[in-house]
Design a protein around this motif. Structure first.
Motif, short mmCIF file in Angstrom:
data_model
loop_
_atom_site.label_atom_id
_atom_site.label_comp_id
_atom_site.label_asym_id
_atom_site.label_seq_id
_atom_site.Cartn_x
_atom_site.Cartn_y
_atom_site.Cartn_z
N PHE A 53 0.83 -1.21 -0.09
CA PHE A 53 0.01 -0.02 0.04
C PHE A 53 0.82 1.30 -0.16
O PHE A 53 0.45 2.38 -0.45
N TYR A 54 2.00 1.17 0.51
CA TYR A 54 2.99 2.46 0.71
C TYR A 54 4.27 2.00 0.07
O TYR A 54 5.08 0.99 0.64
N LYS A 55 4.71 2.67 -1.12
CA LYS A 55 5.73 2.36 -1.70
C LYS A 55 6.96 2.74 -0.72
O LYS A 55 8.21 1.84 -1.26
N ASN A 56 7.10 3.48 0.31
CA ASN A 56 8.20 3.68 1.15
C ASN A 56 8.30 2.69 2.44
O ASN A 56 8.96 2.97 3.20
N PHE A 57 7.40 1.98 2.52
CA PHE A 57 7.06 1.20 3.75
C PHE A 57 8.44 0.34 4.35
O PHE A 57 8.91 -0.20 3.30
N ALA A 58 8.90 0.75 5.56
CA ALA A 58 10.05 0.35 6.15
C ALA A 58 9.58 -0.80 6.77
O ALA A 58 9.41 -0.98 8.33
N THR A 59 9.41 -2.07 6.16
CA THR A 59 9.11 -3.17 6.84
C THR A 59 10.00 -3.82 7.87
O THR A 59 9.73 -4.05 9.09
N ASP A 60 11.45 -3.79 7.58
CA ASP A 60 12.50 -4.12 8.59
C ASP A 60 12.35 -3.20 9.85
O ASP A 60 12.40 -3.83 11.17
N LEU A 61 12.37 -2.11 9.79
CA LEU A 61 12.04 -0.91 10.77
C LEU A 61 11.08 -1.41 11.78
O LEU A 61 11.15 -1.37 12.76
N ALA A 62 9.84 -1.81 10.89
CA ALA A 62 8.73 -1.93 11.74
C ALA A 62 8.77 -3.07 12.73
O ALA A 62 8.21 -3.12 13.72
N PHE A 63 9.31 -4.19 12.06
CA PHE A 63 9.60 -5.44 12.96
C PHE A 63 10.58 -5.24 13.76
O PHE A 63 10.40 -5.51 15.21
N GLU A 64 11.71 -4.26 13.83
CA GLU A 64 12.58 -4.01 14.92
C GLU A 64 11.83 -3.16 15.98
O GLU A 64 12.03 -3.48 17.09
N LEU A 65 11.05 -2.13 15.56
CA LEU A 65 10.39 -1.29 16.66
C LEU A 65 9.43 -2.35 17.32
O LEU A 65 9.24 -2.12 18.46
N LEU A 66 8.79 -3.24 16.70
CA LEU A 66 7.67 -4.11 17.42
C LEU A 66 8.39 -4.78 18.43
O LEU A 66 7.93 -4.91 19.38
#
Length: 295
Positions: free
Chosen positions: A100-113
């Motif tokens: 949905f979002y071209k710049n979505f930082a997946t790895d960062l999201a998992f690290e923050l979670l």
């Protein structure tokens, strides 16, 4: 990138926003401040394209935002009541973000979670209020949308995690600048984070200015009543308070010398905003001072 000119929003006969105008042209973090019911959430929903205005002009990245696909692809709106598909766990929700979002930082999201000690095997609807708030904010930050709208993102979080989330917002903004508008009742916690304050009062923009400018708008005069009160004739008085023998007056800042027996205290931006949005009915002190029950 965001333009509002004479915007109005009405629900039936009730007017929420009226003659609202402001413009944001470059990446920055802005605090959207105002008392309950003043229209902060409504404004964010208008900018996100979820709600249509009743009158006036609104543009986000050059487009009218209401149900606009370009705006939707470049804007994220994080609010307390947001939901995700119940069949998906947090891992699946985050992995779908980049669709949905071209710049979505997946790895960062998992690290923050992981940093927040929330298992990605959980389902969003099973999280506590505080955990939902943390996940929603992580999702919003990781989206790295050009327009990031956060409506009371810290609601439900304890103080420690709020401090961490403020640091995360700032670090990610510095790494990936964009327009971030944060609606919050915690202005005193955000003053170090935001660059400008957009203050709403009675459905209008009361002020839109840098934090430092807001802080310098007013000062507090403190001393014995017999010393402070006579001096107030020379100032524009915004509010007065009596705390036992101590008399305090918040006045517009000026270059006047301090009267004898009176000391000056600087105010936070939060203090200034509170005074500027005090109802015409006066303060709590005024109510008790004028109450017939105290006669």
């Amino acid at each position: 990138m965001i333009v509002c000119e004479q915007v109005e929003k009405r629900y039936g006969r009730k007017t929420i926003l009226t003659q609202l105008s402001f413009e944001i042209t470059e990446p920055k973090i802005i605090g959207l401040i105002g008392r309950n019911g003043v229209g902060k959430s409504t404004l964010l929903k208008i900018l996100a394209g979820h709600v249509k205005t009743s009158a006036g002009k609104t543009e986000v990245i050059g487009k009218r935002p209401f149900q606009n696909l370009t705006v939707a692809a470049n804007t994220i709106f994080i609010e307390d009541g947001m939901t995700f598909p119940s069949v998906m766990n947090l891992e699946e929700i985050l992995k779908s973000g980049e669709k949905f979002y071209k710049n979505f930082a997946t790895d960062l999201a998992f690290e923050l979670l992981k940093f927040s000690r929330i298992s990605d095997k959980n389902h969003h609807q099973h999280l506590s209020k505080g955990q939902k708030a943390v996940f929603n904010l992580i999702y919003g930050i990781a989206s790295r949308c050009a327009i990031t709208l956060l409506d009371e993102p810290m609601n439900g979080m304890d103080e420690t995690i709020r401090d961490d989330m403020y640091r995360i917002i700032l670090k990610d903004f510095l790494a990936y600048p964009r327009i971030m508008i944060i609606s919050s009742h915690y202005l005193n916690e955000m003053e170090h984070l935001i660059e400008e304050i957009l203050l709403l009062h009675e459905g209008k923009v009361e002020l839109f200015a840098p934090v430092e400018e807001v802080q310098s708008l007013a000062i507090k005069l403190v001393g014995q009543k017999e010393n402070v009160e006579p001096a107030l004739k020379a100032y524009e008085v915004l509010a007065t308070y009596e705390n036992g023998p101590i008399f305090e007056a918040i006045v517009k800042n000026s270059e006047l010398p301090l009267p004898e027996g009176v000391r000056m205290q600087n105010l936070s931006a939060s203090d200034v905003c509170k005074v500027l949005t005090t109802s015409k009915g006066g303060s709590v002190d005024d109510i008790y001072r004028n109450s017939k029950s105290n006669v």
